[in-house]
Scaffold this motif. Sequence first.
Motif, PDB file in Angstrom:
ATOM      1  N   SER A 214       0.988  -1.622  -0.023  1.00  0.00           N
ATOM      2  CA  SER A 214       0.044  -0.005  -0.040  1.00  0.00           C
ATOM      3  C   SER A 214       0.715   0.706  -0.154  1.00  0.00           C
ATOM      4  CB  SER A 214      -0.943   0.016   0.668  1.00  0.00           C
ATOM      5  OG  SER A 214      -1.922  -1.074   1.416  1.00  0.00           O
ATOM      6  N   LYS A 215       0.230   1.829  -0.375  1.00  0.00           N
ATOM      7  CA  LYS A 215       0.942   3.607  -0.642  1.00  0.00           C
ATOM      8  C   LYS A 215       0.400   5.376  -0.293  1.00  0.00           C
ATOM      9  CE  LYS A 215       3.834   2.245  -5.070  1.00  0.00           C
ATOM     10  NZ  LYS A 215       3.482   0.205  -5.076  1.00  0.00           N
ATOM     11  N   ALA A 216       1.517   5.942   0.443  1.00  0.00           N
ATOM     12  CA  ALA A 216       0.928   7.074   0.723  1.00  0.00           C
ATOM     13  C   ALA A 216       1.652   8.066   0.776  1.00  0.00           C
ATOM     14  CB  ALA A 216       0.807   6.886   2.745  1.00  0.00           C
ATOM     15  N   ALA A 217       0.380   8.675   0.612  1.00  0.00           N
ATOM     16  CA  ALA A 217       1.386  10.602   0.785  1.00  0.00           C
ATOM     17  C   ALA A 217       1.655  10.400   1.775  1.00  0.00           C
ATOM     18  CB  ALA A 217       0.120  11.594   0.221  1.00  0.00           C
ATOM     19  N   ALA A 218       3.467  11.067   2.036  1.00  0.00           N
ATOM     20  CA  ALA A 218       4.275  11.370   3.150  1.00  0.00           C
ATOM     21  C   ALA A 218       4.965  12.894   3.052  1.00  0.00           C
ATOM     22  CB  ALA A 218       4.423   9.710   3.586  1.00  0.00           C
ATOM     23  N   VAL A 219       4.475  12.978   4.581  1.00  0.00           N
ATOM     24  CA  VAL A 219       5.640  14.358   4.950  1.00  0.00           C
ATOM     25  C   VAL A 219       6.699  13.891   5.607  1.00  0.00           C
ATOM     26  CG1 VAL A 219       5.942  15.875   5.630  1.00  0.00           C
ATOM     27  CG2 VAL A 219       4.130  15.765   4.377  1.00  0.00           C
ATOM     28  N   ILE A 220       7.969  13.125   5.778  1.00  0.00           N
ATOM     29  CA  ILE A 220       8.594  12.658   6.710  1.00  0.00           C
ATOM     30  C   ILE A 220       9.706  13.311   6.990  1.00  0.00           C
ATOM     31  CG2 ILE A 220       9.971  10.784   7.594  1.00  0.00           C
ATOM     32  CD1 ILE A 220       8.459   8.554   5.801  1.00  0.00           C
ATOM     33  N   ASN A 221       9.828  13.806   8.054  1.00  0.00           N
ATOM     34  CA  ASN A 221      11.601  15.061   8.483  1.00  0.00           C
ATOM     35  C   ASN A 221      10.972  16.367   7.450  1.00  0.00           C
ATOM     36  OD1 ASN A 221      12.068  13.140  10.414  1.00  0.00           O
ATOM     37  ND2 ASN A 221      13.864  12.026   8.479  1.00  0.00           N
ATOM     38  N   GLY A 222      10.199  16.340   7.753  1.00  0.00           N
ATOM     39  CA  GLY A 222       9.719  17.964   6.298  1.00  0.00           C
ATOM     40  C   GLY A 222      10.150  17.376   5.001  1.00  0.00           C
ATOM     41  N   ARG A 223      10.135  16.368   4.310  1.00  0.00           N
ATOM     42  CA  ARG A 223       9.905  16.048   3.127  1.00  0.00           C
ATOM     43  C   ARG A 223       8.908  15.620   2.558  1.00  0.00           C
ATOM     44  NH1 ARG A 223      15.270  17.140   1.078  1.00  0.00           N
ATOM     45  NH2 ARG A 223      14.280  16.766  -0.601  1.00  0.00           N
ATOM     46  N   GLN A 224       8.219  16.173   1.388  1.00  0.00           N
ATOM     47  CA  GLN A 224       7.301  15.526   0.415  1.00  0.00           C
ATOM     48  C   GLN A 224       7.330  14.315   0.255  1.00  0.00           C
ATOM     49  OE1 GLN A 224       5.318  18.257  -1.800  1.00  0.00           O
ATOM     50  NE2 GLN A 224       4.570  18.980   0.212  1.00  0.00           N
ATOM     51  N   GLY A 225       6.215  13.276  -0.073  1.00  0.00           N
ATOM     52  CA  GLY A 225       7.089  11.572  -0.783  1.00  0.00           C
ATOM     53  C   GLY A 225       5.960  10.968  -1.054  1.00  0.00           C
ATOM     54  N   ARG A 226       6.550   9.834  -1.352  1.00  0.00           N
ATOM     55  CA  ARG A 226       5.569   8.729  -1.179  1.00  0.00           C
ATOM     56  C   ARG A 226       5.934   7.509   0.040  1.00  0.00           C
ATOM     57  NH1 ARG A 226       0.978   7.898  -2.458  1.00  0.00           N
ATOM     58  NH2 ARG A 226       0.462   9.072  -3.941  1.00  0.00           N
ATOM     59  N   PHE A 227       5.429   6.595   0.143  1.00  0.00           N
ATOM     60  CA  PHE A 227       5.361   5.765   1.608  1.00  0.00           C
ATOM     61  C   PHE A 227       4.953   4.988   1.089  1.00  0.00           C
ATOM     62  CE2 PHE A 227       5.015   3.285   5.227  1.00  0.00           C
ATOM     63  CZ  PHE A 227       6.341   3.210   5.575  1.00  0.00           C
ATOM     64  N   GLU A 228       5.555   3.411   0.844  1.00  0.00           N
ATOM     65  CA  GLU A 228       5.130   2.299   0.448  1.00  0.00           C
ATOM     66  C   GLU A 228       5.719   1.194   1.576  1.00  0.00           C
ATOM     67  OE1 GLU A 228       6.046  -1.332  -3.029  1.00  0.00           O
ATOM     68  OE2 GLU A 228       6.791   0.545  -3.492  1.00  0.00           O
ATOM     69  N   LEU A 229       4.343   0.704   2.195  1.00  0.00           N
ATOM     70  CA  LEU A 229       4.591  -0.159   3.265  1.00  0.00           C
ATOM     71  C   LEU A 229       5.339  -1.550   2.683  1.00  0.00           C
ATOM     72  CD1 LEU A 229       3.658  -0.961   6.275  1.00  0.00           C
ATOM     73  CD2 LEU A 229       1.596  -1.595   5.140  1.00  0.00           C
ATOM     74  N   ARG A 230       6.246  -1.802   3.822  1.00  0.00           N
ATOM     75  CA  ARG A 230       6.405  -3.428   3.372  1.00  0.00           C
ATOM     76  C   ARG A 230       6.478  -4.494   4.922  1.00  0.00           C
ATOM     77  NH1 ARG A 230      10.350  -3.541  -1.170  1.00  0.00           N
ATOM     78  NH2 ARG A 230       8.954  -1.790  -2.024  1.00  0.00           N
ATOM     79  N   GLU A 231       5.178  -5.247   4.828  1.00  0.00           N
ATOM     80  CA  GLU A 231       5.239  -6.201   5.749  1.00  0.00           C
ATOM     81  C   GLU A 231       6.127  -6.796   6.286  1.00  0.00           C
ATOM     82  OE1 GLU A 231       1.027  -7.836   6.845  1.00  0.00           O
ATOM     83  OE2 GLU A 231       0.932  -7.322   4.312  1.00  0.00           O
ATOM     84  N   ASP A 232       6.822  -7.185   7.604  1.00  0.00           N
ATOM     85  CA  ASP A 232       8.442  -7.943   8.227  1.00  0.00           C
ATOM     86  C   ASP A 232       7.560  -8.986   7.980  1.00  0.00           C
ATOM     87  OD1 ASP A 232       9.557  -8.758   8.723  1.00  0.00           O
ATOM     88  OD2 ASP A 232       9.967  -7.965  11.104  1.00  0.00           O
ATOM     89  N   LEU A 233       7.664 -10.366   7.132  1.00  0.00           N
ATOM     90  CA  LEU A 233       7.362 -12.070   7.056  1.00  0.00           C
ATOM     91  C   LEU A 233       7.912 -12.578   7.860  1.00  0.00           C
ATOM     92  CD1 LEU A 233       6.007 -11.281   3.358  1.00  0.00           C
ATOM     93  CD2 LEU A 233       4.518 -11.317   4.982  1.00  0.00           C
ATOM     94  N   GLY A 234       8.954 -11.621   8.661  1.00  0.00           N
ATOM     95  CA  GLY A 234      10.387 -13.029   9.765  1.00  0.00           C
ATOM     96  C   GLY A 234       9.192 -12.358  10.681  1.00  0.00           C
ATOM     97  N   ALA A 235       8.882 -11.440  11.391  1.00  0.00           N
ATOM     98  CA  ALA A 235       8.111 -11.392  12.375  1.00  0.00           C
ATOM     99  C   ALA A 235       7.335 -12.445  13.092  1.00  0.00           C
ATOM    100  CB  ALA A 235       7.364  -9.669  12.831  1.00  0.00           C
ATOM    101  N   PRO A 236       7.531 -13.507  13.991  1.00  0.00           N
ATOM    102  CA  PRO A 236       6.803 -13.841  14.450  1.00  0.00           C
ATOM    103  C   PRO A 236       5.154 -13.788  15.001  1.00  0.00           C
ATOM    104  CG  PRO A 236       8.496 -13.606  16.378  1.00  0.00           C
ATOM    105  CD  PRO A 236       8.148 -12.521  15.423  1.00  0.00           C
ATOM    106  N   VAL A 237       3.991 -14.472  14.794  1.00  0.00           N
ATOM    107  CA  VAL A 237       2.740 -14.622  14.999  1.00  0.00           C
ATOM    108  C   VAL A 237       2.784 -14.212  16.433  1.00  0.00           C
ATOM    109  CG1 VAL A 237       0.605 -14.910  15.289  1.00  0.00           C
ATOM    110  CG2 VAL A 237       2.311 -16.566  13.043  1.00  0.00           C
TER     111      VAL A 237
END
Length: 134
Positions: A87-110
């Motif tokens: 999933s993609k989001a319009a983002a502002v991180i540390n004052g910079r505009q951009g696009r954030f793409e979510l990456r799930e951590d599939l290695g995390a235990p249930v």
Amino acid sequence: MFSPAPATNYGNLANASLAFTVAGPDLTVDTTTGNEVANSVVVEYLATLKVSNATWAKQVGVDETTFPCSGRLLSPAQLDPRIVSGSKAAAVINGRQGRFELREDLGAPVGAMPLLRQQITGIFRVTGGRGDGA
């Protein structure tokens, strides 16, 4: 739908705002196709994200605007179930505009997901200048 608490509630921890567009509950008819389509809604989040230095080497074709980042959601504390890996989001991180793409951590235990604030990991692509109007 979901609306984040004001950033001032979190002091300098809230360095990221994310706005995901997801399918809403209402349907409309697409006038060109006649098909029913879901209206989209924007789900906003505040997060604290650490942007890491890019691991790419300067090579032809490398996108030098992408940076890995990870952290935790602040408000709301959990992602909407419609927001999944990729999933993609319009983002502002540390004052910079951009696009954030979510990456799930599939290695995390249930069951390892913290109860208080969901961990979030992804790629931030800088697409503009400062997001604070400066």
